[in-house]
Scaffold this motif. Sequence first.
Motif, PDB file in Angstrom:
ATOM      1  N   GLY A 110       0.775  -1.225   0.000  1.00 56.68           N
ATOM      2  CA  GLY A 110       0.000   0.000   0.000  1.00 56.68           C
ATOM      3  C   GLY A 110       0.812   1.283   0.000  1.00 56.68           C
ATOM      4  N   ARG A 111       2.131   1.182   0.055  1.00 57.34           N
ATOM      5  CA  ARG A 111       2.955   2.400   0.062  1.00 57.34           C
ATOM      6  C   ARG A 111       3.056   2.978  -1.349  1.00 57.34           C
ATOM      7  NH1 ARG A 111       8.289   0.619   3.204  1.00 57.34           N
ATOM      8  NH2 ARG A 111       8.462  -0.464   1.237  1.00 57.34           N
ATOM      9  N   ASP A 112       3.257   4.286  -1.423  1.00 51.63           N
ATOM     10  CA  ASP A 112       3.360   4.991  -2.694  1.00 51.63           C
ATOM     11  C   ASP A 112       4.733   4.702  -3.296  1.00 51.63           C
ATOM     12  OD1 ASP A 112       3.380   6.798  -4.815  1.00 51.63           O
ATOM     13  OD2 ASP A 112       2.317   8.330  -3.677  1.00 51.63           O
ATOM     14  N   LYS A 113       4.757   3.875  -4.303  1.00 55.52           N
ATOM     15  CA  LYS A 113       6.003   3.349  -4.863  1.00 55.52           C
ATOM     16  C   LYS A 113       6.977   4.437  -5.299  1.00 55.52           C
ATOM     17  CE  LYS A 113       5.194   0.660  -8.270  1.00 55.52           C
ATOM     18  NZ  LYS A 113       5.012  -0.410  -9.258  1.00 55.52           N
ATOM     19  N   GLY A 114       6.508   5.452  -5.969  1.00 55.60           N
ATOM     20  CA  GLY A 114       7.398   6.478  -6.480  1.00 55.60           C
ATOM     21  C   GLY A 114       8.150   7.242  -5.417  1.00 55.60           C
ATOM     22  N   LEU A 115       7.630   7.240  -4.193  1.00 55.49           N
ATOM     23  CA  LEU A 115       8.268   7.980  -3.110  1.00 55.49           C
ATOM     24  C   LEU A 115       9.174   7.107  -2.246  1.00 55.49           C
ATOM     25  CD1 LEU A 115       5.231  10.209  -2.094  1.00 55.49           C
ATOM     26  CD2 LEU A 115       7.153  10.783  -3.618  1.00 55.49           C
ATOM     27  N   LEU A 116       9.239   5.821  -2.544  1.00 60.59           N
ATOM     28  CA  LEU A 116      10.101   4.920  -1.772  1.00 60.59           C
ATOM     29  C   LEU A 116      11.563   5.125  -2.164  1.00 60.59           C
ATOM     30  CD1 LEU A 116       7.946   1.675  -1.846  1.00 60.59           C
ATOM     31  CD2 LEU A 116       8.203   3.329   0.009  1.00 60.59           C
ATOM     32  N   PRO A 117      12.468   4.950  -1.214  1.00 64.44           N
ATOM     33  CA  PRO A 117      13.888   5.201  -1.499  1.00 64.44           C
ATOM     34  C   PRO A 117      14.561   4.040  -2.233  1.00 64.44           C
ATOM     35  CG  PRO A 117      13.626   4.540   0.785  1.00 64.44           C
ATOM     36  CD  PRO A 117      12.238   4.628   0.199  1.00 64.44           C
ATOM     37  N   TRP A 118      15.457   4.411  -3.102  1.00 66.55           N
ATOM     38  CA  TRP A 118      16.334   3.463  -3.788  1.00 66.55           C
ATOM     39  C   TRP A 118      17.689   4.154  -3.891  1.00 66.55           C
ATOM     40  CZ3 TRP A 118      18.970   3.041  -8.578  1.00 66.55           C
ATOM     41  CH2 TRP A 118      19.400   1.753  -8.900  1.00 66.55           C
ATOM     42  N   HIS A 119      18.687   3.556  -3.270  1.00 66.80           N
ATOM     43  CA  HIS A 119      20.029   4.146  -3.239  1.00 66.80           C
ATOM     44  C   HIS A 119      20.017   5.579  -2.709  1.00 66.80           C
ATOM     45  CE1 HIS A 119      22.288   0.891  -5.310  1.00 66.80           C
ATOM     46  NE2 HIS A 119      21.045   0.568  -5.640  1.00 66.80           N
ATOM     47  N   GLY A 120      19.223   5.799  -1.656  1.00 63.07           N
ATOM     48  CA  GLY A 120      19.240   7.070  -0.948  1.00 63.07           C
ATOM     49  C   GLY A 120      18.355   8.173  -1.477  1.00 63.07           C
ATOM     50  N   GLN A 121      17.614   7.934  -2.545  1.00 59.50           N
ATOM     51  CA  GLN A 121      16.702   8.936  -3.097  1.00 59.50           C
ATOM     52  C   GLN A 121      15.381   8.276  -3.457  1.00 59.50           C
ATOM     53  OE1 GLN A 121      18.813  10.435  -6.567  1.00 59.50           O
ATOM     54  NE2 GLN A 121      19.142  12.361  -5.492  1.00 59.50           N
ATOM     55  N   PRO A 122      14.295   9.055  -3.441  1.00 58.26           N
ATOM     56  CA  PRO A 122      13.022   8.476  -3.896  1.00 58.26           C
ATOM     57  C   PRO A 122      13.138   8.019  -5.357  1.00 58.26           C
ATOM     58  CG  PRO A 122      12.659  10.621  -2.860  1.00 58.26           C
ATOM     59  CD  PRO A 122      14.145  10.448  -3.007  1.00 58.26           C
ATOM     60  N   LEU A 123      12.438   6.970  -5.688  1.00 56.20           N
ATOM     61  CA  LEU A 123      12.432   6.485  -7.067  1.00 56.20           C
ATOM     62  C   LEU A 123      12.066   7.600  -8.037  1.00 56.20           C
ATOM     63  CD1 LEU A 123      10.768   2.994  -6.568  1.00 56.20           C
ATOM     64  CD2 LEU A 123      13.044   3.408  -7.491  1.00 56.20           C
ATOM     65  N   ILE A 124      11.069   8.415  -7.686  1.00 59.07           N
ATOM     66  CA  ILE A 124      10.635   9.476  -8.600  1.00 59.07           C
ATOM     67  C   ILE A 124      11.756  10.466  -8.876  1.00 59.07           C
ATOM     68  CG2 ILE A 124       9.659  10.996  -6.828  1.00 59.07           C
ATOM     69  CD1 ILE A 124       8.218  10.344 -10.356  1.00 59.07           C
ATOM     70  N   ALA A 125      12.597  10.737  -7.886  1.00 56.87           N
ATOM     71  CA  ALA A 125      13.710  11.679  -8.087  1.00 56.87           C
ATOM     72  C   ALA A 125      14.674  11.141  -9.130  1.00 56.87           C
ATOM     73  CB  ALA A 125      14.437  11.928  -6.770  1.00 56.87           C
ATOM     74  N   GLN A 126      14.931   9.862  -9.079  1.00 59.87           N
ATOM     75  CA  GLN A 126      15.882   9.269 -10.006  1.00 59.87           C
ATOM     76  C   GLN A 126      15.314   9.156 -11.416  1.00 59.87           C
ATOM     77  OE1 GLN A 126      18.283   6.160  -8.166  1.00 59.87           O
ATOM     78  NE2 GLN A 126      17.224   6.643  -6.254  1.00 59.87           N
ATOM     79  N   VAL A 127      14.050   8.783 -11.520  1.00 56.73           N
ATOM     80  CA  VAL A 127      13.424   8.690 -12.838  1.00 56.73           C
ATOM     81  C   VAL A 127      13.315  10.082 -13.459  1.00 56.73           C
ATOM     82  CG1 VAL A 127      11.326   8.038 -14.096  1.00 56.73           C
ATOM     83  CG2 VAL A 127      12.203   6.555 -12.268  1.00 56.73           C
ATOM     84  N   ALA A 128      12.872  11.057 -12.680  1.00 61.13           N
ATOM     85  CA  ALA A 128      12.731  12.425 -13.198  1.00 61.13           C
ATOM     86  C   ALA A 128      14.077  12.998 -13.629  1.00 61.13           C
ATOM     87  CB  ALA A 128      12.081  13.323 -12.147  1.00 61.13           C
ATOM     88  N   ALA A 129      15.123  12.730 -12.872  1.00 60.49           N
ATOM     89  CA  ALA A 129      16.455  13.244 -13.227  1.00 60.49           C
ATOM     90  C   ALA A 129      16.923  12.680 -14.564  1.00 60.49           C
ATOM     91  CB  ALA A 129      17.457  12.907 -12.126  1.00 60.49           C
ATOM     92  N   ARG A 130      16.571  11.451 -14.868  1.00 59.16           N
ATOM     93  CA  ARG A 130      16.966  10.846 -16.146  1.00 59.16           C
ATOM     94  C   ARG A 130      16.050  11.268 -17.292  1.00 59.16           C
ATOM     95  NH1 ARG A 130      20.181   5.960 -16.470  1.00 59.16           N
ATOM     96  NH2 ARG A 130      21.486   5.863 -14.614  1.00 59.16           N
TER      97      ARG A 130
END
Length: 190
Positions: free
Chosen positions: A25-45
């Motif tokens: 039930g957690r919001d996947k895009g806001l979960l951390p992966w390697h120290g940043q939310p997934l959305i931050a990493q996808v948006a940066a790319r």
Amino acid sequence: MNNVPQNGRIAGLILAGGSGQRMNGRDKGLLPWHGQPLIAQVAARLRPQVNTLYISCNRNMAAYAGYADRVFNDAPGYGGPLAGLYSLPAATAPLLLLTPCDTPLVPRDLATTLLQALEATPHADIAYATAEGSPHYLHALLRHRALATLPAYLAAGGRSVKGWYARQHVVTAEFDAAYFLNCNTPDSVD
């Protein structure tokens, strides 16, 4: 490196509207992966590859707002990734680059590679990524005219991206499979 054609041709859409069923039930895009939310990493790319960046989500709009030019809710009643695509505000760009929020290694040349495939086949409306023979339907570049067919598909009960693509003229472009690491289970995030 900026891969964007500088004429406003490509808008980007990150799909973050899932219910998080596989993430308890957690919001996947806001979960951390390697120290940043997934959305931050996808948006940066994705951001260097597009002129305007949108995010579709169903909750936590304020948290997503810092990663896009515009954040919007999925239309109710159309579950799945097509709901985000269907809900896209009127975009002026003739091309839309699509990616989900749970692939933090999205290729930095996704737009240019898919654009080359699309331009090599002028009658095609959608180019999507493949890797080692596997389709990655949500890593795609769509001509705006393809979006015009989506309301009828959804109204007829269609919900699958694969099913909608089967009604379109599509082409594919091959990428390395490592780019499509998918963080969609609790043990795949930090």
